[in-house]
Every structure is written in C-alpha cells, then in structure tokens.
Design a protein around this motif. Structure first.
Motif, PDB file in Angstrom:
ATOM      1  N   SER A  31       0.660 -16.162  11.427  1.00 46.96           N
ATOM      2  CA  SER A  31       1.909 -16.728  10.899  1.00 46.96           C
ATOM      3  C   SER A  31       1.732 -17.229   9.467  1.00 46.96           C
ATOM      4  CB  SER A  31       2.437 -17.843  11.801  1.00 46.96           C
ATOM      5  OG  SER A  31       1.519 -18.904  11.894  1.00 46.96           O
ATOM      6  N   GLY A  32       0.495 -17.618   9.093  1.00 46.43           N
ATOM      7  CA  GLY A  32       0.248 -18.062   7.721  1.00 46.43           C
ATOM      8  C   GLY A  32       0.560 -16.955   6.725  1.00 46.43           C
ATOM      9  N   ALA A  33       0.274 -15.703   7.105  1.00 47.07           N
ATOM     10  CA  ALA A  33       0.556 -14.572   6.200  1.00 47.07           C
ATOM     11  C   ALA A  33       2.064 -14.481   5.944  1.00 47.07           C
ATOM     12  CB  ALA A  33       0.026 -13.269   6.804  1.00 47.07           C
ATOM     13  N   MET A  34       2.856 -14.858   6.936  1.00 45.66           N
ATOM     14  CA  MET A  34       4.316 -14.813   6.769  1.00 45.66           C
ATOM     15  C   MET A  34       4.764 -15.886   5.765  1.00 45.66           C
ATOM     16  SD  MET A  34       5.296 -14.163  10.747  1.00 45.66           S
ATOM     17  CE  MET A  34       4.971 -12.571  11.515  1.00 45.66           C
ATOM     18  N   TYR A  35       4.237 -17.103   5.920  1.00 47.57           N
ATOM     19  CA  TYR A  35       4.580 -18.147   4.942  1.00 47.57           C
ATOM     20  C   TYR A  35       4.093 -17.749   3.550  1.00 47.57           C
ATOM     21  CZ  TYR A  35       6.196 -20.996   8.707  1.00 47.57           C
ATOM     22  OH  TYR A  35       6.922 -21.450   9.777  1.00 47.57           O
ATOM     23  N   ARG A  36       2.948 -17.097   3.491  1.00 43.23           N
ATOM     24  CA  ARG A  36       2.430 -16.655   2.198  1.00 43.23           C
ATOM     25  C   ARG A  36       3.344 -15.569   1.602  1.00 43.23           C
ATOM     26  NH1 ARG A  36      -2.845 -17.959   0.969  1.00 43.23           N
ATOM     27  NH2 ARG A  36      -3.806 -19.370   2.475  1.00 43.23           N
ATOM     28  N   GLY A  37       3.862 -14.681   2.439  1.00 44.85           N
ATOM     29  CA  GLY A  37       4.779 -13.641   1.954  1.00 44.85           C
ATOM     30  C   GLY A  37       6.034 -14.265   1.351  1.00 44.85           C
ATOM     31  N   ALA A  70      -4.682  -8.829   7.746  1.00 44.74           N
ATOM     32  CA  ALA A  70      -3.230  -8.785   7.851  1.00 44.74           C
ATOM     33  C   ALA A  70      -2.745  -8.106   6.573  1.00 44.74           C
ATOM     34  CB  ALA A  70      -2.681 -10.203   7.940  1.00 44.74           C
ATOM     35  N   ARG A  71      -2.093  -6.959   6.695  1.00 45.39           N
ATOM     36  CA  ARG A  71      -1.570  -6.289   5.489  1.00 45.39           C
ATOM     37  C   ARG A  71      -0.098  -6.645   5.332  1.00 45.39           C
ATOM     38  NH1 ARG A  71      -3.235  -0.100   5.162  1.00 45.39           N
ATOM     39  NH2 ARG A  71      -2.529  -0.420   3.035  1.00 45.39           N
ATOM     40  N   VAL A  72       0.270  -6.914   4.095  1.00 47.30           N
ATOM     41  CA  VAL A  72       1.642  -7.348   3.834  1.00 47.30           C
ATOM     42  C   VAL A  72       2.240  -6.460   2.746  1.00 47.30           C
ATOM     43  CG1 VAL A  72       3.094  -9.326   3.232  1.00 47.30           C
ATOM     44  CG2 VAL A  72       0.925  -9.699   4.399  1.00 47.30           C
ATOM     45  N   PHE A  73       3.493  -6.073   2.954  1.00 43.77           N
ATOM     46  CA  PHE A  73       4.192  -5.215   2.002  1.00 43.77           C
ATOM     47  C   PHE A  73       5.509  -5.868   1.617  1.00 43.77           C
ATOM     48  CE2 PHE A  73       1.464  -2.738   4.651  1.00 43.77           C
ATOM     49  CZ  PHE A  73       0.883  -1.796   3.809  1.00 43.77           C
ATOM     50  N   HIS A  74       5.889  -5.647   0.333  1.00 43.24           N
ATOM     51  CA  HIS A  74       7.225  -6.044  -0.093  1.00 43.24           C
ATOM     52  C   HIS A  74       7.890  -4.756  -0.545  1.00 43.24           C
ATOM     53  CE1 HIS A  74      10.160  -7.935  -3.049  1.00 43.24           C
ATOM     54  NE2 HIS A  74      10.597  -8.145  -1.836  1.00 43.24           N
ATOM     55  N   GLY A  75       8.837  -4.274   0.244  1.00 42.78           N
ATOM     56  CA  GLY A  75       9.365  -2.933  -0.012  1.00 42.78           C
ATOM     57  C   GLY A  75       8.219  -1.945   0.104  1.00 42.78           C
ATOM     58  N   GLU A  76       8.036  -1.131  -0.924  1.00 44.81           N
ATOM     59  CA  GLU A  76       6.967  -0.122  -0.903  1.00 44.81           C
ATOM     60  C   GLU A  76       5.640  -0.684  -1.396  1.00 44.81           C
ATOM     61  OE1 GLU A  76       7.249   3.151   0.208  1.00 44.81           O
ATOM     62  OE2 GLU A  76       9.066   2.147   0.948  1.00 44.81           O
ATOM     63  N   MET A  77       5.685  -1.889  -1.957  1.00 39.90           N
ATOM     64  CA  MET A  77       4.488  -2.406  -2.619  1.00 39.90           C
ATOM     65  C   MET A  77       3.613  -3.249  -1.688  1.00 39.90           C
ATOM     66  SD  MET A  77       4.371  -4.179  -6.277  1.00 39.90           S
ATOM     67  CE  MET A  77       4.782  -5.832  -5.857  1.00 39.90           C
ATOM     68  N   GLU A  78       2.317  -2.943  -1.689  1.00 33.55           N
ATOM     69  CA  GLU A  78       1.406  -3.755  -0.869  1.00 33.55           C
ATOM     70  C   GLU A  78       1.070  -5.049  -1.623  1.00 33.55           C
ATOM     71  OE1 GLU A  78      -1.971  -1.887   0.931  1.00 33.55           O
ATOM     72  OE2 GLU A  78      -2.430  -3.769   1.972  1.00 33.55           O
ATOM     73  N   ILE A  79       1.222  -6.180  -0.962  1.00 32.72           N
ATOM     74  CA  ILE A  79       0.954  -7.476  -1.606  1.00 32.72           C
ATOM     75  C   ILE A  79      -0.117  -8.271  -0.830  1.00 32.72           C
ATOM     76  CG2 ILE A  79       3.222  -7.623  -2.743  1.00 32.72           C
ATOM     77  CD1 ILE A  79       4.081  -9.567  -0.474  1.00 32.72           C
ATOM     78  N   THR A  80      -0.945  -7.530  -0.086  1.00 34.25           N
ATOM     79  CA  THR A  80      -1.967  -8.172   0.759  1.00 34.25           C
ATOM     80  C   THR A  80      -2.859  -9.131  -0.028  1.00 34.25           C
ATOM     81  OG1 THR A  80      -1.954  -6.260   2.199  1.00 34.25           O
ATOM     82  CG2 THR A  80      -3.905  -7.665   2.329  1.00 34.25           C
ATOM     83  N   SER A  81      -3.329  -8.691  -1.217  1.00 35.74           N
ATOM     84  CA  SER A  81      -4.217  -9.604  -1.952  1.00 35.74           C
ATOM     85  C   SER A  81      -3.404 -10.641  -2.737  1.00 35.74           C
ATOM     86  CB  SER A  81      -5.183  -8.841  -2.859  1.00 35.74           C
ATOM     87  OG  SER A  81      -4.472  -7.955  -3.649  1.00 35.74           O
ATOM     88  N   ASP A  82      -2.176 -10.283  -3.150  1.00 37.71           N
ATOM     89  CA  ASP A  82      -1.336 -11.264  -3.883  1.00 37.71           C
ATOM     90  C   ASP A  82      -1.070 -12.516  -3.047  1.00 37.71           C
ATOM     91  OD1 ASP A  82      -0.026  -9.437  -6.275  1.00 37.71           O
ATOM     92  OD2 ASP A  82      -0.417  -8.315  -4.456  1.00 37.71           O
ATOM     93  N   ILE A  83      -0.907 -12.328  -1.725  1.00 33.95           N
ATOM     94  CA  ILE A  83      -0.561 -13.516  -0.916  1.00 33.95           C
ATOM     95  C   ILE A  83      -1.750 -14.456  -0.721  1.00 33.95           C
ATOM     96  CG2 ILE A  83       1.341 -12.334   0.307  1.00 33.95           C
ATOM     97  CD1 ILE A  83      -0.658 -12.550   2.831  1.00 33.95           C
ATOM     98  N   ARG A  84      -2.940 -14.019  -1.153  1.00 37.81           N
ATOM     99  CA  ARG A  84      -4.138 -14.895  -1.052  1.00 37.81           C
ATOM    100  C   ARG A  84      -4.531 -15.441  -2.425  1.00 37.81           C
ATOM    101  NH1 ARG A  84      -4.453 -15.528   4.397  1.00 37.81           N
ATOM    102  NH2 ARG A  84      -3.671 -13.614   5.268  1.00 37.81           N
ATOM    103  N   SER A  85      -3.684 -15.253  -3.422  1.00 34.59           N
ATOM    104  CA  SER A  85      -4.052 -15.672  -4.781  1.00 34.59           C
ATOM    105  C   SER A  85      -3.974 -17.203  -4.919  1.00 34.59           C
ATOM    106  CB  SER A  85      -3.086 -15.032  -5.782  1.00 34.59           C
ATOM    107  OG  SER A  85      -1.783 -15.504  -5.520  1.00 34.59           O
ATOM    108  N   ASP A  86      -4.576 -17.713  -6.006  1.00 31.31           N
ATOM    109  CA  ASP A  86      -4.562 -19.166  -6.244  1.00 31.31           C
ATOM    110  C   ASP A  86      -3.147 -19.714  -6.333  1.00 31.31           C
ATOM    111  OD1 ASP A  86      -7.241 -19.725  -6.215  1.00 31.31           O
ATOM    112  OD2 ASP A  86      -7.519 -19.238  -8.332  1.00 31.31           O
TER     113      ASP A  86
END
Ligand code: DC
Length: 229
Positions: A31-37, A70-86
């Motif tokens: 669920s943390g990945a969802m809040y991060r998204g 946990a892989r996360v996408f916004h539309g077509e773009m993968e944001i898996t590492s963006d959601i773990r950024s500082d």
C-alpha cells in the motif's frame, strides 16, 4: 486468506510480506507504493492539493506487484524508481494524511485483494482497511536499526545517501504517520507484534508462519495446508 502486516518505515515489512506471499501462494500488495504513486502525481501537479483531488477518479496509476518489486506506471510511463526518490520520500507522509487520497488508496486495495488471497503491507491495514483480516501482524524494530536497514538497501541500489539523512527521513515519517488524525500508524488491538531488531530475516518469517499455522480461524480451518515450508 488475507494477511496484513503493518509497521513503521524500515521494519522489514516488504521483504517479509513478499516471502510470506511466496510461501503461502498469495498475492503481495504494497500500500505504501500506492501512497508514493499519488505523491508523485501531487509533485507533478505543483503540490496543488485541489489539482490532485481532481485526478483521484481517473489518476492513470497502475500497480504491478511481483515477488521481487512493486512496479508502478503512470499511463505508459514506468515510475517505479521515481516513487522511491528523495523528493517523494520527503512528501509522502504529507500526501498520505489527505483524506481523499486515503479513500482512493482504500479502493485500490480492495480491488487488489478482491480474490481474498493476499498479503498486504502498510500502516493502517489492520486498524482501518482490513479490520476483519484473517491474520494481523505489527512489525517493529528500534529506529536506529530501521534507519540502518533502509540505508543499506539504498546503498545496495547504488544510491548516494548518508545514514543521517535516512535516519532523519525515517524519524520524520514515523512522527507524521503516527500523529495524523486519519488512520494513523498504530498496532491493531488484535495484531501480533513482532519486534525484529535482533531477529534475522528467516526468524521473522518463521514467527509469522508459525503463528498462522498454530492459529486456525473460522474462515481458515486448514491454513497450514496452504503454507509451503
Ligand atoms: O511503506 P512505505 O515506506 O513505502 O510507505 C510510504 C508512506 O506511505 C509512509 O511514510 C506512510 C504512507 N502509508 C500510509 O500512510 N498508510 C499505509 N497503509 C501505507 C503507507
């Protein structure tokens, strides 16, 4: 079977939840990945809460939970590492305190666990989102150990970060997550607490599996059949 694992940042929820899911043949949901998204969207829209609120029905986020990440996408773009950024680390607790965001995540969590077979990790799953979960665990460790684990994890990924920076972020998030008005980080009364500071990963997993095996419930009378060694 629905198993929830709550606890503060760096307590080892993700690795533990993935391993339990693997051994029990259940889906894993973070669920943390969802809040991060949602935090990613909030930042993308100029930290404007009203613009984020306008997106909640049609946010375009997609989550894929695998045994390794946990892989996360916004539309077509993968944001898996963006959601773990500082920058996401620094804003996620603020966004997670917004009621409209919590409602959106609750719906996503219901969908992700609709088949009734999942291990889910978070902060308020045992208290608010899944009060009737078959098994509830609350994983903790002392703040120094948790910061060290998060730090080691980030260094392994090749990130440049100091232990002090990680410790400050963990402390700040703990404070905000535990003191917010809505669904604060809190052990459910009926959750089993596991203090993992001096436990190995295997010991942590074993304690959880032993508890599940030795505690059949009305809905899970033969739970041990489902748990592989
Ligand atoms: O588990 P994590 O560190 O990726 O979670 C990121 C943030 O999301 C955490 O600081 C608080 C918030 N969160 C929450 O409020 N409720 C949850 N069920 C899961 C995470």
């Amino acid at each position: 079977m629905i198993i929830v694992i709550d606890g503060p940042a760096g307590a080892g929820k993700s690795t533990t939840a993935k391993e339990i899911a693997r051994r029990a043949g259940l889906d894993y949901v973070d669920s943390g990945a969802m809040y991060r998204g949602f935090t990613y969207l909030y930042l993308k829209h100029g930290k404007d809460r009203s613009r984020l609120a306008g997106l909640l029905d049609d946010h375009g986020l997609r989550f894929e939970f695998h045994s390794t990440e946990a892989r996360v996408f916004h539309g077509e773009m993968e944001i898996t590492s963006d959601i773990r950024s500082d920058i996401v680390n620094s804003h996620v607790s603020e966004v997670a305190a917004m009621e409209e965001v919590r409602n959106a995540v609750r719906l996503l969590l219901r969908d992700a666990s609709a088949n009734g077979n999942a291990v889910l990790e978070g902060r308020d799953l045992g208290t608010v989102v899944f009060p009737d979960a078959d098994y509830k665990f609350f994983l903790t460790a002392d703040p120094e150990a948790r910061a060290r684990r998060r730090y080691d994890e980030r260094i392994r990924k090749g990130e440049q970060v100091s232990l002090q920076q990680v410790r400050e972020n963990v402390d700040t998030r703990d404070r905000i997550d535990s003191s917010r008005d809505i669904a604060p980080l809190k052990k459910a009364d009926d959750a089993v607490e596991i203090e993992s500071t001096s436990l190995t990963f295997e010991e942590q997993v074993t304690r959880i599996l032993q508890h599940i095996r030795s505690t059949p419930t009305e809905t899970q009378p033969n739970n041990s059949d489902q748990l592989k060694q």
